[in-house]
Design an enzyme around this catalytic site. Structure first.
Site: not given
Ligand code: NAD
Length: 497
Positions: A173, A226, A281, A382
């Site tokens: 996905k 996340s 990231c 973040e």
């Protein structure tokens, strides 16, 4: 009429029947396609295809499975520019960044080609008299992979090659923001000879994710995204009895000690802070300048930032592209306002940047804050965009304490000329991936990738040896072959040999 991006189930494209979402060209700000969003029926269809393909694929010899992966590797290599262009068109990153992403993806396929070596079990002859003990690594079954928008080719290929090499079948996905790379990968796997149903792509959002998390035939989930969603996926998946690895967000610190090569450190801060517009990231988001070098370092970083060319990722002159969507652009830009309101010193302001591209593109230029403190939202959150913060500390110990107090633990780096300081840093820092005079320490394909603390839920890192571990379960056989001569069969062995 815009293009329609569909699912890939049982070896072919399958059009969705329900909701759809917009996909953007971030460099023009225009909707470029509609992507199907899977509902429960499509989740069932994809998992059923993967389950049907499982006996054949796990029964395929190791040589047969790796032959498909070798062919896939050759196709990826031959068509890497096409894949990079697809990534740029939906993500926005410049084509050189996208090419780097594809190269790192290919590394993982190459590693998975070593499955025959990786899947060898152990054997202990005569563990007890006449008794042998051996182990074998078997596939889990149907596994789900759920990936984020920022590496639409590489992150799926952190997992898919190893999962397939181990004999599992897969439902991927991908992110609904840039879904086309996954379909290209599906086509290449089919061309490489992968049987229909062994790899499926389910487009969609939370509904598709929840369907996979609850489905009884899905045995494991590899997730990247996340931290709040990673925590949710880990808790929900494990509560349904699945094996889960869920990699989350990050706030990566790069510590610069007073004896560091400041030009090397400034180059690293800019490439790791603004590559892929900070949507990595492993982006550096906080430079920790250990006094007295902060003024010099900030000046060197700002000098380099002024020269960065922002523009359409398809233009070879562009060094930094747009943000992925309008909503993400608004969110990241709002952090520039927040930082100013919080009292951080705005050294470079990326708002209103003049980009080499269409007016409606999601542009935000490189932005630099100095004198950022841990109480500010620009420090704690973040941001996931081209906003770099500098925090000043008086000593090495303060810098180390700052990194260790952060709830994230994905990546970090130290820049220094002192081996003792570097060794102490690598030993004491509570972060999963560490660079020493290296900005973005994404481990090579034969190590594994994973953060600590809020950057990873589960105990197994992605790809490399830990990837093989995640996608298999071990069976240990204890076996004895008793003397059957009493049954009238005599093979000529001496008694009790
Ligand atoms: P995201 O968490 O919004 O989405 C990740 C995936 O989860 C997507 O497939 C999305 O469709 C799905 N999703 C989103 N909301 C959901 C919900 N409420 N319920 C169930 N599924 C949901 O992340 P993103 O914005 O696509 O990617 C950026 C994030 O990923 C950043 O936080 C970044 O640090 C992180 N990331 C981490 C790593 C790592 O290795 N640790 C690598 C790449 C990206």
């Amino acid at each position: 009429m815009t293009d329609r991006i569909s699912h890939w189930i049982d070896g072919k494209p399958v059009a969705g029947t329900g909701r759809t979402g917009d996909v953007y060209d971030p460099a023009t700000g225009q909707v470029s396609a509609q992507v199907d969003f899977a509902g429960p029926a499509e989740v069932d269809q994809a998992v059923a295809a993967a389950a049907a393909a499982l006996p054949g694929w796990r029964g395929t010899s190791l040589a047969g499975r790796t032959r498909v992966l070798f062919a896939f590797r050759e196709l990826l290599q031959a068509r890497k520019h096409e894949l990079a262009k697809i990534v740029t068109s939906e993500h926005g990153k410049v084509e050189s960044d996208a090419a780097g992403e594809v190269a790192r993806a290919i590394e993982n396929v190459e590693y998975a080609c070593g499955a025959a070596q990786m899947l060898k079990g152990g054997f202990s002859e005569n563990a007890s008299t006449g008794v042998d003990v051996y182990s074998m690594a078997q596939p889990l079954g149907v596994v789900g992979v759920i990936s984020p928008f920022n590496f639409p080719a590489m992150v799926p290929l952190w997992f898919v090659p190893n999962a397939l090499a181990c004999g599992n079948t897969v439902v991927l996905k991908p992110s609904e923001k840039d879904p086309s790379a996954a379909l290209f990968i599906a086509e290449l796997l089919a061309e490489a000879g992968l049987p229909s149903g062994a790899f499926n792509v389910l487009q969609g959002d939370k509904v598709a994710v929840d369907g996979l998390l609850a489905h009884p035939d899905v045995k494991a989930i590899s997730f990247v995204g996340s931290t709040p969603i990673a925590r949710y996926v880990y808790e929900t998946g494990t509560s349904h009895g699945k094996r889960v690895q869920a990699l989350g967000g990050a706030k990566n610190h790069m510590v610069v000690l007073p004896d560091a090569d400041l030009d090397l450190a400034a180059d690293a801060a800019v490439s790791a802070g603004f590559g892929s517009a900070g949507e990595r990231c492993m982006a550096v988001s906080v430079v920790v300048a250990v006094e007295p070098i902060a003024d010099d370092l900030v000046a060197k970083i700002a000098d380099r930032m002024r020269k960065l060319r922002v523009g359409d990722g398809r233009k070879p002159s562009s060094e930094m592209g747009p943000l992925v969507t309008r909503a993400h652009h608004e969110r990241v830009s709002s952090y520039v306002d927040t930082g100013v309101a919080e009292g951080a010193e705005l050294v470079m302001d990326g708002r209103g940047v003049e980009a080499d591209g269409a007016n409606d593109g999601f542009w935000l230029g490189p932005t630099l804050f100095d004198r950022v403190t841990p109480s500010m939202a620009v420090y704690t959150d973040e941001i996931f965009g081209p906003v770099l913060s500098v925090a000043r500390t008086p000593s090495f110990d303060d810098a180390l304490a700052l990194v260790n107090a952060n709830p994230y633990g994905n990546g970090t780096a130290v820049f220094t000329g002192d081996g003792r300081a570097a060794r102490r840093f690598q030993n004491e820092v509570e972060v999963g991936m560490v660079g020493v005079n290296v900005p973005i320490p994404v481990p090579v394909g034969y190590y594994s990738f994973g953060g600590w603390k809020d950057s990873l839920f589960g105990d197994t890192h992605a790809y490399g040896p830990e990837g093989f571990h995640f996608f298999t379960r071990t069976k240990v056989v204890t076996s004895r072959w008793p003397d059957t001569s009493h049954a009238g069969v005599n093979l000529g062995f001496p008694k009790n040999s």
